[in-house]
Design an enzyme around this catalytic site. Structure first.
Site, PDB file in Angstrom:
ATOM      1  N   LYS A  52       0.840  -1.197   0.000  1.00  0.00           N
ATOM      2  CA  LYS A  52       0.000   0.000   0.000  1.00  0.00           C
ATOM      3  C   LYS A  52       0.878   1.251   0.000  1.00  0.00           C
ATOM      4  CE  LYS A  52      -3.683  -2.591   2.067  1.00  0.00           C
ATOM      5  NZ  LYS A  52      -4.266  -3.177   3.245  1.00  0.00           N
ATOM      6  N   GLN A  96      -5.222  -2.169   9.345  1.00  0.00           N
ATOM      7  CA  GLN A  96      -4.928  -3.467   8.737  1.00  0.00           C
ATOM      8  C   GLN A  96      -5.514  -4.610   9.575  1.00  0.00           C
ATOM      9  OE1 GLN A  96      -3.284  -3.902   5.655  1.00  0.00           O
ATOM     10  NE2 GLN A  96      -4.060  -5.973   5.969  1.00  0.00           N
ATOM     11  N   ASP A 119     -11.484   1.614   3.256  1.00  0.00           N
ATOM     12  CA  ASP A 119     -11.682   0.170   3.101  1.00  0.00           C
ATOM     13  C   ASP A 119     -13.148  -0.150   2.798  1.00  0.00           C
ATOM     14  OD1 ASP A 119      -9.638  -1.629   3.100  1.00  0.00           O
ATOM     15  OD2 ASP A 119      -9.389  -1.673   5.277  1.00  0.00           O
TER      16      ASP A 119
END
Ligand code: NDP
Length: 281
Positions: A52, A96, A119
């Site tokens: 990322k 995460q 997300d």
């Protein structure tokens, strides 16, 4: 011979488009930045976070990484999220997953400002996706839709069978497919006669995490196959949920593993970051 749906090429195009949008925003005085929170030392999570960061570097999106120890408490994590929610220079926040035991993942997702939820896991974004409103959409399902569309795969009126019912991939994907007028069936480990259901699919999407599970007996001739699974086989090689060698001559399109759905996920994360920054502006 199947046509391979090249996720690497499509993700490169998306990242190039994002790069241009980021640069245009910068010229107007708006910076785009992603805050990534990593709790603990899971090696796979670290690889994802590094990928990322690389994508942020390429697209010109600023990145702040917060690496917290394994024994971080939920309250401390929620405080950091609150702080990032209030930081104007942060356009997107990503925690995460998975989180260490003892931290309630839902509480963490709910704490993220929905406008910064790149997300697409916040219930508000999921609800908006259901109703068809403008929302930040979960990156893997959004990436799959983008990969199909960019390759001209027809969706309307098709029988789409999705195997797997995860919150982050399969359930949102079912809604996105429905929005494109596919007829959608969702299967899972309790589905009776799975092969028979899969065999009726014009578009078969496999997301179960079992290497080479789906062979010729699960697939209709000429079907489009989206293989979401990322698994290591006994020799350590990356494999999808589908036995690609066995089905190659009977399908029309198929996503390779690696190089299919995987790269799309990161590209869509970058797209969500710039979407979030543009909306805020
Ligand atoms: P989960 O791993 O959370 O769940 C697996 C799903 O598969 C469950 O719904 C389970 O059913 C179903 N399942 C398992 N075995 C069978 C079976 N034999 N027959 C029918 N259904 C079965 O799903 P995820 O979506 O998180 O991950 C799936 C795969 O996709 C993994 O390999 C993962 O690594 C990969 N992945 C890839 C991404 C990418 O960017 N390419 C992103 C995210 C995931 P039940 O609910 O009944 O238990």
């Amino acid at each position: 011979m199947a046509i391979y749906l090249n996720g690497k090429a499509a993700s490169q195009s998306i990242k190039d488009e994002v790069r241009e949008r980021v640069s245009a925003l910068k010229e107007k005085g708006t910076d785009v930045a992603l805050a990534v929170i990593l709790v603990g030392d899971d090696p796979a999570s670290r690889i994802y976070v590094n990928n990322k960061q690389k994508a942020c570097d390429y697209t010109g999106i600023g990145s702040f990484t917060y690496e917290l120890p394994e024994d971080t408490g939920e309250e401390e994590l929620l405080r950091l999220i609150e702080q990032l929610n209030d930081t104007d220079s942060v356009s997107g926040i990503l925690v995460q997953m998975p989180l260490p035991a003892g931290i309630d993942e839902n509480a963490v997702i709910n704490a993220i400002d929905p406008l910064k939820d790149v997300d697409g896991f916040h219930p508000l974004n999921i609800g908006k996706m259901f109703t068809g409103d403008d929302a930040l959409i979960s990156c893997t399902p959004a990436g799959i839709m983008e990969l199909l569309k960019r390759n001209g795969v027809e969706i309307e009126g098709k029988e789409c069978v999705i195997v797997g019912r995860s919150n982050n991939v399969s359930k949102p994907l079912a809604i996105l497919m429905l929005r494109e007028n596919a007829t959608v069936t969702i299967c899972h480990s309790k589905t009776k006669d799975l092969k028979k259901v899969c065999k009726k699919a014009d578009i078969l999407i496999t997301a179960i995490g079992k290497p080479g599970f789906f062979g010729r007996d699960s697939i209709k001739k000429g079907a489009v196959i989206v293989d979401v699974g990322i698994n290591r086989d006994d020799s350590g090689k990356l494999r999808g949920d589908v036995d690609h060698e066995a089905v190659d001559d009977m399908v029309s399109y198929i996503t390779p593993v690696p190089g299919g759905v995987g790269p799309m996920t990161v590209a869509m994360l970058m797209k969500n970051c710039v979407d979030a920054a543009e909306r805020k502006r």
